[in-house]
Design a protein around this motif. Structure first.
Motif, PDB file in Angstrom:
ATOM      1  N   PHE A 204       9.969  10.234  -0.263  1.00 56.01           N
ATOM      2  CA  PHE A 204       8.755   9.753   0.395  1.00 56.01           C
ATOM      3  C   PHE A 204       8.824   9.895   1.912  1.00 56.01           C
ATOM      4  N   GLY A 205       7.783  10.450   2.491  1.00 59.92           N
ATOM      5  CA  GLY A 205       7.654  10.534   3.937  1.00 59.92           C
ATOM      6  C   GLY A 205       8.432  11.670   4.545  1.00 59.92           C
ATOM      7  N   PHE A 206       9.746  11.603   4.423  1.00 52.14           N
ATOM      8  CA  PHE A 206      10.627  12.588   5.026  1.00 52.14           C
ATOM      9  C   PHE A 206      11.832  12.837   4.122  1.00 52.14           C
ATOM     10  N   TRP A 207      12.441  13.994   4.299  1.00 56.70           N
ATOM     11  CA  TRP A 207      13.687  14.292   3.589  1.00 56.70           C
ATOM     12  C   TRP A 207      14.787  13.367   4.091  1.00 56.70           C
ATOM     13  N   LYS A 208      15.697  13.035   3.187  1.00 63.06           N
ATOM     14  CA  LYS A 208      16.889  12.276   3.553  1.00 63.06           C
ATOM     15  C   LYS A 208      18.074  13.256   3.589  1.00 63.06           C
ATOM     16  N   ARG A 209      19.013  13.010   4.467  1.00 64.66           N
ATOM     17  CA  ARG A 209      20.131  13.958   4.625  1.00 64.66           C
ATOM     18  C   ARG A 209      20.877  14.202   3.314  1.00 64.66           C
TER      19      ARG A 209
ATOM     20  N   SER B  94       2.279   9.203  -6.211  1.00 69.20           N
ATOM     21  CA  SER B  94       2.806  10.561  -6.019  1.00 69.20           C
ATOM     22  C   SER B  94       3.772  10.931  -7.137  1.00 69.20           C
ATOM     23  N   CYS B  95       4.562   9.972  -7.613  1.00 61.88           N
ATOM     24  CA  CYS B  95       5.477  10.238  -8.733  1.00 61.88           C
ATOM     25  C   CYS B  95       4.698  10.431 -10.033  1.00 61.88           C
ATOM     26  N   VAL B  96       3.689   9.615 -10.217  1.00 64.40           N
ATOM     27  CA  VAL B  96       2.858   9.737 -11.415  1.00 64.40           C
ATOM     28  C   VAL B  96       2.170  11.099 -11.449  1.00 64.40           C
TER      29      VAL B  96
ATOM     30  N   CYS C   4       8.811  16.409  -1.435  1.00 63.59           N
ATOM     31  CA  CYS C   4       8.609  15.402  -0.387  1.00 63.59           C
ATOM     32  C   CYS C   4       7.117  15.129  -0.269  1.00 63.59           C
ATOM     33  N   THR C   5       6.709  13.893  -0.495  1.00 62.53           N
ATOM     34  CA  THR C   5       5.293  13.546  -0.496  1.00 62.53           C
ATOM     35  C   THR C   5       4.953  12.616   0.668  1.00 62.53           C
ATOM     36  N   GLN C   6       3.771  12.791   1.210  1.00 64.67           N
ATOM     37  CA  GLN C   6       3.309  11.945   2.307  1.00 64.67           C
ATOM     38  C   GLN C   6       2.591  10.731   1.741  1.00 64.67           C
ATOM     39  N   ILE C   7       3.097   9.554   2.070  1.00 62.09           N
ATOM     40  CA  ILE C   7       2.518   8.314   1.529  1.00 62.09           C
ATOM     41  C   ILE C   7       1.948   7.425   2.625  1.00 62.09           C
ATOM     42  N   GLY C   8       1.921   7.948   3.858  1.00 60.24           N
ATOM     43  CA  GLY C   8       1.407   7.152   4.972  1.00 60.24           C
ATOM     44  C   GLY C   8       2.448   6.803   6.008  1.00 60.24           C
ATOM     45  N   ILE C   9       3.705   7.193   5.755  1.00 59.89           N
ATOM     46  CA  ILE C   9       4.765   6.997   6.747  1.00 59.89           C
ATOM     47  C   ILE C   9       4.894   8.300   7.523  1.00 59.89           C
ATOM     48  N   THR C  10       4.368   8.321   8.739  1.00 64.72           N
ATOM     49  CA  THR C  10       4.283   9.552   9.513  1.00 64.72           C
ATOM     50  C   THR C  10       5.204   9.500  10.733  1.00 64.72           C
ATOM     51  N   GLU C  11       5.171  10.567  11.527  1.00 64.76           N
ATOM     52  CA  GLU C  11       5.998  10.628  12.729  1.00 64.76           C
ATOM     53  C   GLU C  11       5.620   9.560  13.745  1.00 64.76           C
ATOM     54  N   ASP C  12       4.416   9.003  13.619  1.00 65.22           N
ATOM     55  CA  ASP C  12       4.046   7.886  14.504  1.00 65.22           C
ATOM     56  C   ASP C  12       5.037   6.734  14.377  1.00 65.22           C
ATOM     57  N   GLY C  13       5.597   6.593  13.170  1.00 65.31           N
ATOM     58  CA  GLY C  13       6.547   5.513  12.924  1.00 65.31           C
ATOM     59  C   GLY C  13       7.861   5.677  13.653  1.00 65.31           C
TER      60      GLY C  13
ATOM     61  N   VAL D  39       0.843  -1.201   0.000  1.00 60.03           N
ATOM     62  CA  VAL D  39       0.000   0.000   0.000  1.00 60.03           C
ATOM     63  C   VAL D  39       0.877   1.249   0.000  1.00 60.03           C
ATOM     64  N   LEU D  40       1.900   1.246   0.833  1.00 65.23           N
ATOM     65  CA  LEU D  40       2.831   2.377   0.858  1.00 65.23           C
ATOM     66  C   LEU D  40       3.491   2.556  -0.508  1.00 65.23           C
ATOM     67  N   MET D  41       3.843   1.449  -1.134  1.00 63.53           N
ATOM     68  CA  MET D  41       4.492   1.498  -2.444  1.00 63.53           C
ATOM     69  C   MET D  41       3.556   2.068  -3.499  1.00 63.53           C
ATOM     70  N   GLU D  42       2.289   1.669  -3.446  1.00 64.24           N
ATOM     71  CA  GLU D  42       1.322   2.178  -4.430  1.00 64.24           C
ATOM     72  C   GLU D  42       1.147   3.694  -4.273  1.00 64.24           C
TER      73      GLU D  42
END
Length: 528
Positions: free
Chosen positions: A205-210, A50-52, A226-235, A42-45
């Motif tokens: 995805f989710g967060f910026w990488k350094r 978001s890229c599409v 940076c797009t939100q795909i369901g990976i949030t700060e809860d993780g 689901v995260l992958m979809e």
């Protein structure tokens, strides 16, 4: 992470943008699926969608513009996929574009036998929709290339067919979208591992990488979305990432000024700065302290340059020695233009041994300590002992940090985060390693990576301006790390404003200092 970082903004604007390492992102991704039950597919979809969205939105704009000229842009797409989950993202993107009517070709560099489980699933689905998977790059011309060769896990140079694929992508006249990170960029450091894709857009995805911020990697990303795909700060599971950068307006990060305050309320700053050959450094430092909000500034410097300082900065007071004014000050800054003279060493020795106020050390103050092993060890011992520890900030450039460490400057440039953290821990201080991406470290291991600023700030005196700003902020902000982070951010924003008016080629350090007040006024008008 210091609590003040999480609670500074009361207006609803995000305060920080988290900057994750590969390990932190993988842990957050795993927690999202394993703890919270969001399936990886689901995260992958959502990542693929978001890229599409980015590609389709761009294509529509092109077609609207071309239609006015009677032209018809083509939709020829190549998906360049590796054997891991980044490649699976790419295959999913290609399948969705295929369904949107794009002419999509698929290149799988690894071969299907080496594919990850998620990639095998995406390949099966794509084939069901008519996709043809090739093990070599199909001949033809492409308008759009999706780089999904490597994700955040790459840790060695790209070689063989992967290097060939990256070099081929860079040679094409096509719009390049990188999935999560341009292939060949190391996630944590931004290093180029052999070679790297030069993207027009990177969708992360989710967060910026350094690695998207650090040089040289940031030169390969193009525009970062940076797009939100369901990976949030809860993780994070209350284990917040080590590094962050600011997103809030700087005015919201500063403490409120009490309406009934006076010049003493807003900080009495004592600066051990300037020498007979470098009066300008003291002037820049003092002027910046005023612009950053200090109520009173006193400069301890040789008597010979007092008339110069009083003419250029009439608001400031002068002193012949730091001893006479030490009790007066709320905070002390030392180093800009100080020189390595016997007088300078004596004054600095008094500050280190006979004062307890919050202290900012820069430039020659750091150089004097670095060349005097006994003085350095005494400072370390004082800071390691909670009973004698003071609030301390160091703002070295890589050369000064190399002198402290006793190593070549190249070592600092290779691992600025490591050495900033090392000295923050060793001195129980907030430590900055200045550069195109200045890095501030706190004793608890938190890292601030600064995004503001530009190449025009690489000019003599820029560091003196920063010292004045940071020292002024330390007089009214209790946490040295927080004061340092805000100071670096404000300094960079002032540099950006100066560049806007003077240009990066022609701006001076005084232009940066003069822009500090304008940044604060501009942001107050926009956000207050």
């Amino acid at each position: 992470m210091n609590k003040c970082v999480l609670s500074a903004s009361g207006s609803g604007h995000p305060v920080v943008c988290w900057l994750l390492t590969a390990a932190e992102m993988k842990r957050c991704d795993s927690n999202t699926s394993e703890i919270f039950g969001v399936p990886s597919v689901v995260l992958m979809e959502r990542a693929a969608l978001s890229c599409v969205d980015v590609i389709v939105s761009r294509q529509k704009k092109l077609e609207e513009q071309a239609g006015q000229l009677g032209l018809h842009p083509k939709r020829r797409v190549l998906i360049a996929a590796g054997g891991g989950n980044n490649g699976a993202d790419g295959i999913a993107i290609g399948r969705l574009l295929l369904q949107e009517g794009y002419d999509v070709s698929f290149y799988l560099a690894s071969g299907e036998e080496k594919a990850s489980e998620l990639l095998k699933l995406q390949l099966h689905t794509a084939k069901a929709y008519g996709a043809v998977i090739c093990d070599t790059i199909p001949d033809g011309e492409y308008d759009i290339i999706v780089d999904a060769l490597f994700g955040i896990g790459l840790c060695r140079p790209a070689e063989g067919i992967y290097r060939e694929a990256i070099e081929w992508i860079n040679a094409q006249d096509a719009f390049v979208l990188a999935v999560d990170l341009p292939s060949g960029i190391e996630t944590d450091t931004g290093a180029v591992l052999g070679c790297a894709v030069r993207a027009d857009v990177t969708v992360t995805f989710g967060f910026w990488k350094r690695g998207l911020l650090f040089y040289p990697g940031c030169k390969y990303t193009g525009k970062v979305i940076c797009t939100q795909i369901g990976i949030t700060e809860d993780g994070f599971l209350n284990q917040t990432p080590e590094a962050f950068t600011f997103t809030a307006p700087v005015a919201e990060l500063l403490p409120a000024r009490p309406e009934d305050g006076n010049k003493g309320t807003f900080g009495k700053v004592l600066l051990l700065a300037g020498s007979e050959a470098m009066a300008g450094a003291a002037i820049l430092c003092g002027r910046s302290a005023f612009y950053a909000g200090s109520g009173m500034v006193k400069l301890s410097c040789p008597t010979l340059i007092h008339p110069v300082i009083q003419t250029a900065l009439p608001e400031a007071m002068t002193a012949d020695s730091v001893e006479a004014s030490a009790r007066w000050a709320d905070v002390i800054g030392a180093g800009p233009g100080l020189s390595l003279s016997d007088r300078a060493r004596k004054e600095l020795l008094f500050v280190l041994q006979q004062t307890l106020q919050p202290l900012v050390l820069d430039a020659d103050a750091i150089n004097l300590i670095a060349k005097d092993e006994a003085l350095l060890q005494e400072l370390i011992e004082h800071q390691q002992n909670p009973a004698t520890r003071r609030k301390l900030i160091l703002t070295p450039h890589p050369g000064e940090l190399a002198r402290l460490e006793g190593c070549a400057i190249e070592e600092i440039l290779k691992q600025p985060v490591f050495y900033a953290k090392k000295w923050a821990n060793r001195l129980q201080a907030a430590v900055l390693c200045k550069g195109a991406r200045s890095i501030a470290a706190s004793p608890d291991g938190s890292i601030y990576i600064n995004r503001s600023g530009n190449s025009g700030m690489a000019v003599a005196g820029s560091g003196d301006v920063l010292t004045g700003i940071v020292t002024a902020l330390l007089s009214t902000i209790d946490d040295p790390f927080w004061a340092l982070c805000i100071g670096v951010y404000l300094h960079g924003l002032a540099g950006d404003l100066a560049a806007h008016t003077k240009g990066e080629y022609s701006m001076t350090s005084n232009d940066i200092a003069e822009a500090v007040w304008a940044v604060l006024v501009k942001q107050e008008k926009n956000y207050v």
